[in-house]
Write a protein that holds these residues in place. Sequence first.
Motif, PDB file in Angstrom:
ATOM      1  N   ALA A 195      34.581  40.648  57.192  1.00  0.00           N
ATOM      2  CA  ALA A 195      33.854  40.692  58.463  1.00  0.00           C
ATOM      3  C   ALA A 195      32.822  39.587  58.610  1.00  0.00           C
ATOM      4  O   ALA A 195      32.389  39.296  59.721  1.00  0.00           O
ATOM      5  N   GLY A 196      32.401  38.962  57.537  1.00  0.00           N
ATOM      6  CA  GLY A 196      31.400  37.909  57.672  1.00  0.00           C
ATOM      7  C   GLY A 196      30.908  37.409  56.335  1.00  0.00           C
ATOM      8  O   GLY A 196      31.150  38.023  55.294  1.00  0.00           O
ATOM      9  N   GLN A 197      30.210  36.286  56.368  1.00  0.00           N
ATOM     10  CA  GLN A 197      29.688  35.662  55.163  1.00  0.00           C
ATOM     11  C   GLN A 197      28.250  35.224  55.396  1.00  0.00           C
ATOM     12  O   GLN A 197      27.818  35.040  56.538  1.00  0.00           O
ATOM     13  N   ALA A 198      27.539  35.070  54.310  1.00  0.00           N
ATOM     14  CA  ALA A 198      26.166  34.571  54.370  1.00  0.00           C
ATOM     15  C   ALA A 198      25.998  33.483  53.315  1.00  0.00           C
ATOM     16  O   ALA A 198      26.540  33.583  52.214  1.00  0.00           O
ATOM     17  N   VAL A 199      25.244  32.463  53.662  1.00  0.00           N
ATOM     18  CA  VAL A 199      24.977  31.345  52.760  1.00  0.00           C
ATOM     19  C   VAL A 199      23.490  31.295  52.458  1.00  0.00           C
ATOM     20  O   VAL A 199      22.657  31.525  53.347  1.00  0.00           O
ATOM     21  N   GLY A 200      23.145  31.008  51.213  1.00  0.00           N
ATOM     22  CA  GLY A 200      21.755  30.823  50.812  1.00  0.00           C
ATOM     23  C   GLY A 200      21.543  29.418  50.276  1.00  0.00           C
ATOM     24  O   GLY A 200      22.398  28.888  49.553  1.00  0.00           O
ATOM     25  N   VAL A 251      27.758  23.571  49.663  1.00  0.00           N
ATOM     26  CA  VAL A 251      28.312  24.778  50.276  1.00  0.00           C
ATOM     27  C   VAL A 251      29.814  24.601  50.509  1.00  0.00           C
ATOM     28  O   VAL A 251      30.607  25.531  50.283  1.00  0.00           O
ATOM     29  N   SER A 252      30.207  23.416  50.929  1.00  0.00           N
ATOM     30  CA  SER A 252      31.635  23.154  51.165  1.00  0.00           C
ATOM     31  C   SER A 252      32.460  23.268  49.883  1.00  0.00           C
ATOM     32  O   SER A 252      33.676  23.516  49.939  1.00  0.00           O
ATOM     33  N   VAL A 275      22.561  31.715  57.554  1.00  0.00           N
ATOM     34  CA  VAL A 275      22.082  30.909  56.439  1.00  0.00           C
ATOM     35  C   VAL A 275      20.632  31.297  56.159  1.00  0.00           C
ATOM     36  O   VAL A 275      19.783  31.231  57.045  1.00  0.00           O
ATOM     37  N   GLY A 276      20.359  31.722  54.925  1.00  0.00           N
ATOM     38  CA  GLY A 276      18.996  32.001  54.483  1.00  0.00           C
ATOM     39  C   GLY A 276      18.513  30.850  53.626  1.00  0.00           C
ATOM     40  O   GLY A 276      19.220  30.415  52.713  1.00  0.00           O
ATOM     41  N   VAL A 302      20.819  34.285  50.475  1.00  0.00           N
ATOM     42  CA  VAL A 302      21.957  35.109  50.882  1.00  0.00           C
ATOM     43  C   VAL A 302      21.482  36.519  51.231  1.00  0.00           C
ATOM     44  O   VAL A 302      21.848  37.075  52.274  1.00  0.00           O
ATOM     45  N   ALA A 303      20.670  37.092  50.347  1.00  0.00           N
ATOM     46  CA  ALA A 303      20.173  38.448  50.589  1.00  0.00           C
ATOM     47  C   ALA A 303      19.346  38.510  51.871  1.00  0.00           C
ATOM     48  O   ALA A 303      19.428  39.479  52.634  1.00  0.00           O
ATOM     49  N   LEU A 304      18.531  37.480  52.118  1.00  0.00           N
ATOM     50  CA  LEU A 304      17.732  37.443  53.339  1.00  0.00           C
ATOM     51  C   LEU A 304      18.633  37.462  54.565  1.00  0.00           C
ATOM     52  O   LEU A 304      18.375  38.193  55.537  1.00  0.00           O
ATOM     53  N   ALA A 305      19.697  36.662  54.549  1.00  0.00           N
ATOM     54  CA  ALA A 305      20.619  36.636  55.681  1.00  0.00           C
ATOM     55  C   ALA A 305      21.300  37.984  55.868  1.00  0.00           C
ATOM     56  O   ALA A 305      21.460  38.458  56.997  1.00  0.00           O
TER      57      ALA A 305
END
Length: 403
Positions: free
Chosen positions: A87-92, A136-137, A155-156, A380-383
């Motif tokens: 359903a989704g991703q987050a980047v830190g 990230v890539s 993105v956090g 990541v956790a923040l996002a």
Amino acid sequence: MLGAMHSQGGPLTRLRRGHEELVLGLLRRHGPQSRAELGRRSGLSRTTLYDIVGTLVASGAVVSTAAHPGPRRRGRPVEHLTLDPAAGQAVGIDFARRAVHVAAANVAHELIGSASLAHPPELSWEDRVGLAEELVSSLAGGTLRLSALGATGAVGVGVVGPVRRSGPDEEPEGSLAALAELLGKRFGAPVLLDNNTRLAALAEATWGAAAGSRDVLYLRLSHGVGGGLVVNGSLHRGVDGLAGEIGHITAEPGGAPCECGGAGCLETAASVGAVLDAFRDRGGRADAVPALLAALDAGDRAAHEVLRAAGERIGVVLAGVVNAVGPGVIVLGGELAEAGPALLEPVEGALDAHVLPLARDRLSVCRAALGEAGGAHGGVALALHESPLLARYPAPEYSEDDA
């Protein structure tokens, strides 16, 4: 799969959708949970919770997972529920002083990967953001879907120094606002900024040494001394985003001047520079922490003495914070924490001497588990905690009779 939730409908429909948002938000912030854990955290009745979970599973927003690894108990395995990993991703991203660290995870709290790259301290923000984009890539063998991140993720970002921001709806100021704008253009996704040491605290409470703990005190012992507080499972920022400046609590009244303008701050006694200076004052030879640790391993008395003195001052300062805030876990990170028992034992001794007796048996002290990537994992956790996009899932259409 992510999209705006419908707002129309009668009061019962809105109540039901509110319950769905509550359950989805708990899974987004805390990762996989059993129905019992969701019940405790949500406050919903067992009947209501099971009904809501059943609907969310049927819609595909929530999936069931295998029980956490561990000793097999009698009876049926406990089923855990999580958001759909697709359903989704987050980047830190952590922009440290001399390196960029990145990490990524999906909304089910499954870590995709992390990477780091050192750079000269004078590198421009434009070039540092370029390095972050390249790193990230490279995650997950280049399979991270950056093109979809804007629609399904966030993105956090952690930076050095104070971040005058107290919530997801408030924008950073000055040069940080320009950084957020630059990152938003590069990644095409919402950007949330915070202090990187605070983010390391959130990471340790989410995936690291204090995983599962709701109240965590984190202290990083590096060239600077900083900290972070996780209270009731959420990052605590304080007024104007200045919480966690534990390095500027007075450890030695009338002591050495500190760059903050004070004197005798913990940073003047327990930073990397302060400890190395104390070691050299006792005749030791060390230009960096690895040399100090080598002397420690060789049984050097001066190395043990300076670490014991630093640990005692750290413990006294932390005891004051513990008595005020009441965390269950203290996590020590940074280069000096690599000294292990030589530092941790005097810290624990000072805590035992100064923490209120009722709290002593409920407090544990441990070393950080995530290392230099902690700030990026915290991004990541923040996002996952705060992204407005990740908070919204499609809701099925109801009639008022269904509600």
